[in-house]
Design an enzyme around this catalytic site. Structure first.
Site, short mmCIF file in Angstrom:
data_model
loop_
_atom_site.label_atom_id
_atom_site.label_comp_id
_atom_site.label_asym_id
_atom_site.label_seq_id
_atom_site.Cartn_x
_atom_site.Cartn_y
_atom_site.Cartn_z
N ARG A 282 -9.51 -1.28 2.62
CA ARG A 282 -8.65 -0.58 3.60
C ARG A 282 -9.21 0.80 3.93
NH1 ARG A 282 -2.22 -1.60 3.49
NH2 ARG A 282 -1.71 -0.77 5.51
N CYS A 283 -10.47 0.83 4.34
CA CYS A 283 -11.10 2.11 4.63
C CYS A 283 -12.26 1.86 5.58
CB CYS A 283 -11.56 2.74 3.33
SG CYS A 283 -13.17 3.52 3.34
N GLU B 76 -5.99 2.61 7.98
CA GLU B 76 -6.68 2.97 6.74
C GLU B 76 -6.59 4.44 6.40
OE1 GLU B 76 -10.15 1.32 8.38
OE2 GLU B 76 -9.94 -0.59 7.34
N GLN C 58 -12.03 -12.16 8.51
CA GLN C 58 -11.59 -11.09 9.39
C GLN C 58 -12.43 -11.04 10.66
OE1 GLN C 58 -11.01 -8.48 5.39
NE2 GLN C 58 -11.03 -7.24 7.24
#
Lengths: 166, 793
Positions: B373-374, B743, B223
């Site tokens: 996802r946060c 998120e 990423q």
């Protein structure tokens, strides 16, 4: 090694394969069709779903030698000279994919689902694709995409592809 | 309705443009890392430890090396010769690449087998014989603090316990004082369990070292390609692999969610082997390896407390965390934030006293501490504050919606200084909750619920009104390994008015190729269809810190707007030159400059770009390109109001989400369709830890659900039909007023679901339920309060 002959997306292929070669590896590595993906090792995720003689099959759990004489459709074979398959259009227009990794498997699963049940309810769609995991989309739009493809294939009025908000 | 400033043809902000990236994915033409095939490529498979804690007595590779096609077996001792057997983590801890003497968790990498084919590599892996001497693993983080506990990291000089770090924030004295004098206090111990991002594509790479050119090309699932390039240079510079000789290519990524931020041992081994052999090395994990060995998320044990008045005014909160980091702290946090942005946990409420502390410990579990996802530990914090708010409401006898309305920070009080040091930029919490309540008919449900309870039915409604903190971040506070967390955009407009723009971020499904093009279209008036977006190649893209923690729109999205504005300024100068007026006499409308009061005298952006190459003013630099590195002045604070309704089967304890309404406020919206898609996906990753997912270990250190057969990723059947909407409160400091959204739903959904389930059974005396709330867990709780006795009687 064993010699096998099979049809992939309408074209005949011959290959010498080891008896243990998985069908998904034959497609991806021998024939370089990499649209079919591998997401797990327990037949759980469905990313490798293809059509074998019209039935959706997880190609990570079928040996290449079992495909001898079979007709296979992969994501690369969905579109025709006339254009995209309705399920491809449906996925695009309804934003039913994010990262794209599960997409091929889901579309091919949906093709068989719509073949067997051309006008599925939302619940039938949800159960029908429950062998395929998607981690990005939350499935709402995948359901919409399949409903859209159903309408298109049955010649019904096409549902709106604009997002709906409360 | 979202107002658009540009026409549909230009497709700037606010248009639900269909995605540009879809064409390749729906036709099987994506290019993921396992699709990369290079001449002479070898395959790597990894031997992993069956034990959680053991000494390695011997590794016998002779049988493996006898197999035709097995080229090499690499162990920690081999890497030790090059000082590559350990590597630093992002949190300045150390992690083994391959062990030389001890394994610290089950599924840890022990040796790597290199072969001509992936099947032969697997044969080789099965043939490597490793002798272990097992030790009793330390699996409970509370046990790890025991003075008599074995010291796991005895490799660290002077280490005399399993404690990693202590962190605290807020005013302890003031907070304690409020608690000591409060009318009402509530307290709850809760565990936010260890979970796994489980992106459908696992991790992998193809490391390709060219001995002649002394050049490494690394295709990998990352990423953050630029950060990885720098890390490789820092780790391998001593063997001659300096940063200009490294090209990291992050091809299409099949989902990330934070799991593709860290550097895993497999990547490093592949590089080392390619460096030594000169052959390209492909390593692709199995799903089981991915679940068992790659970074976990969460695993916070929280003691949460709230104090307030008897009429329901929140006055203070106190959180104490024990973080289980596994055998090393390999969290993916900004350097100065060991608990990430957990201190956002005072939530959306107006009160002035808070104190939070955290301690981290080593155990014999896999390392990690990634987002799922946060934005850096915000989910843990939001769960604590939203559960406590409900418990407090229950204790003072107030409806949880009303109590929230009475405690929210008011719209006019922004920017708002939180007691833990944040400056919330903007929000309208009342409007969000009102819209959610109206949509779901909150009052109507309460009437239905009261009647249903009389018939013995179990149904509940739960709210979560959360504040996120994303867009890391301002360079004064935010860095990774010292590199400041700004992000970049470079725009090149070709003579015919079509453009390519490159970014230091990397989409893993977020749709950057579409949304970045829309931002540039908004600013320059060039149709978004004519703007190509490229990311993920460190040789071509400007430096950036990558995509995670909802930071791409707040940072790189801002950079895109700023670079485009530089170009618009240039276009204005050219327009003044061509129209023979001064710049002050020109006005902009999307796509052209015209003379004030004489709109027929105008030049389109395409004409102006063409002139930049063919007829630019004397003294002006030719061409039409701009780059911008955006250093955000503040983080952005998206918020949401989520309401969930559940029905519980009184016999099977099956929990059904009947409705879930999510109102998000992510500021100005670039593409409503994509924002909604992000929210849908995030919500499913919110129901997942609330009801299904948890990595479970036994006392011997065995993972009990390390495959997709038993780690329960929700399918379309478990995932409800989500209802979404939005309020729009632009971020005042952000060039396009956007806040980031990917998120928020993962952060906000779990407490809404748990609050709903608790609400359904609270009249039976149940005050709290630990996530994931499974039917069996609920059954046990209901049995404990005698629910089934009453039914039978």
């Amino acid at each position: 090694m064993k010699s096998i002959t099979l049809k992939i997306n309408g074209a005949e292929h011959t290959a010498e394969v080891s008896p243990r070669t998985l069908l998904v590896h034959l497609i991806r590595e021998n024939f370089s069709m990499t649209g079919t993906h591998i997401g797990c090792d327990t037949t759980s995720c469905g990313a490798c779903t293809i059509l074998v003689n019209g039935r959706s099959v997880k190609s990570c759990t079928m040996l290449a030698v079992q495909a001898d004489g079979k007709e296979i459709i992969t994501v690369e074979g969905l579109a025709t000279a006339e254009g995209l398959h309705p399920i491809q259009e449906g996925f695009h227009l309804n934003h039913a994919l994010h990262c794209g990794f599960c997409t091929a498997g889901l579309m091919l699963r949906a093709v068989e689902l719509l073949e067997k049940n051309p006008n599925p309810t939302e619940e039938e769609i949800r159960w029908g694709i429950s062998g395929n995991l998607c981690r990005c989309t939350g499935y709402n739009n995948i359901v919409k995409a399949i409903q859209w493809a159903s309408a298109k294939m049955q010649g019904r009025e096409l549902p709106s592809t604009e997002p709906e908000f409360v | 309705m979202i107002k658009c400033k540009t026409s549909k043809e230009i497709g700037g902000m606010g248009h639900s443009k269909k995605r540009k990236e879809d064409a390749r994915f729906i036709q099987g033409k994506g290019n993921y890392v396992d699709d990369v095939k290079l001449p002479g490529m070898l395959y790597m498979d990894i031997v992993r430890s069956p034990y959680a804690y053991a000494k390695i007595k011997n590794i016998d590779a002779s049988k493996a090396l006898e197999i035709e096609g097995v080229i090499a077996v690499v162990t920690g001792k081999d890497l030790e010769k090059y000082n590559l057997h350990w590597m630093p983590t992002l949190m300045s801890d150390t992690q083994m690449v391959l062990p030389t003497d001890t394994v610290m968790y089950q599924a840890q990498e022990v040796a790597a087998v290199i072969a001509t084919d992936r099947y032969i590599a697997r044969d080789g892996k099965e043939a490597v014989i490793v002798e272990y001497e097992t030790m009793k693993p330390l699996m409970d983080p509370f046990d790890a603090l025991d003075p008599d506990a074995p010291i796991l990291r005895s490799d660290k000089e002077g280490k005399s316990d399993n404690h990693i770090w202590h962190w605290e924030v807020g005013d302890k004295e003031k907070t304690d004082d409020v608690f000591n004098n409060a009318d009402v206090t509530v307290k709850q111990q809760m565990h936010i369990p260890r979970i796994h991002v489980a992106s459908i594509e696992t991790c992998g790479c193809v490391a390709s070292y060219d001995k002649v050119k002394n050049h490494l090309t690394m295709y990998m699932t990352t990423q953050a390609p630029h950060a990885i390039r720098t890390v490789i240079a820092l780790v391998a510079g001593h063997v001659g692999l300096t940063e200009e000789k490294i090209r990291v290519i992050s091809p299409d990524i099949g989902g990330g969610f934070g799991g593709k931020v860290p550097v895993y041992p497999g990547y490093v081994i592949a590089i080392a082997v390619s460096f030594l052999t000169g052959a390209p090395i492909k390593w692709i994990e199995d799903r089981s390896e991915n679940l068992q060995a790659d970074s976990f998320a969460r695993d916070y044990h929280i003691t949460a407390e709230m104090a307030g008045t008897s009429d329901g005014k929140i006055q203070a909160t106190r959180f104490k965390v024990l973080a289980d980091h596994g055998y090393t702290d390999a969290s993916a946090n900004p350097s100065k934030f060991p608990v990430g942005l957990f201190s956002i946990g005072t939530g959306s409420y107006d009160y002035g006293a808070a104190y939070m502390e955290a301690d981290a410990v080593y155990t014999n579990k896999p390392p990690g501490g990634v987002a799922y996802r946060c934005s850096f530990r915000v989910t843990e914090a939001v769960h604590a504050i939203e559960r406590m708010t409900d418990m407090f409401a229950k204790k003072v006898g107030k409806d949880p919606a009303q109590l929230r309305m009475e405690n929210f920070i008011k719209k006019e009080d922004f920017p708002w200084a939180s007691p833990t040091g944040w400056s919330y930029d903007s929000g309208d919490y009342h409007a969000g909750l009102k819209l959610a309540m109206d949509t779901v008919d909150y009052d109507g449900f309460r009437v239905e619920q009261a009647a249903a309870r009389k018939e013995g039915k179990l149904m509940g409604i739960g709210i979560s009104t959360f504040t996120e903190v994303v867009g890391a971040g301002p360079s004064k506070d935010f860095d990774i390994l010292g590199i400041k967390m700004f992000d970049s955009a470079e725009i090149r407009v070709h003579p015919t008015g079509k453009a390519i723009a490159r970014f230091g971020t990397k989409s893993q499904g977020q749709g950057h190729e579409t949304t970045y093009a829309q931002i540039i279209a908004e600013e320059l008036g060039i149709p978004m269809e004519h703007i190509e977006i490229e990311e993920g190649d460190t040789d071509t893209a400007p430096y950036g810190l990558g995509t995670y923690a909802s930071r791409s729109t707040p940072t790189a999205g801002a950079a895109a707007a700023m670079a485009a504005r530089k170009l618009r300024d240039k276009a204005k100068k050219i327009a003044a030159h061509l129209l023979e007026v001064s710049e002050q006499d020109l006005e902009w409308e999307p796509g052209k400059f015209f003379v004030k009061g004489a709109p027929e005298k105008s030049k389109t952006i395409q004409e102006l770009v063409f002139a930049a190459y063919t007829n630019h003013p004397e003294g002006m630099e030719g061409g039409f390109e701009a780059t911008h590195y955006y250093d955000p002045p503040n983080l952005t604070f998206p918020s949401g109001a989520y309401i969930c309704i559940v029905d519980i089967d009184p016999e099977t304890c099956d929990i059904k989400v009947r409705r879930f309404v999510a109102i998000d406020d992510c500021g100005n919206i670039i593409n409503p369709m994509i924002v909604q898609g992000q929210v849908h996906g995030g919500l499913t990753q919110g129901i997942a830890p609330a009801m299904y997912e948890e990595l479970i270990y036994d006392e011997a250190g065995n993972i009990l659900n390390g495959t997709f057969m038993d780690y329960l990723v929700p399918t379309a059947v478990e995932s409800p039909s989500w209802e979404t909407g939005h309020t729009v409160t632009p971020a005042p400091h952000h060039p396009i007023g956007a806040k980031g959204v990917g998120e928020s739903p993962t952060v906000g959904a779990p407490p809404a679901i748990v609050n709903a389930i608790v609400d359904a059974v609270s009249h039976l005396g149940i005050k709290h339920l630990e996530i994931p709330v499974t039917p069996f867990k609920l059954y046990k709780e209901l049995k404990a309060v005698g629910y089934f006795d009453k039914q039978e009687a």
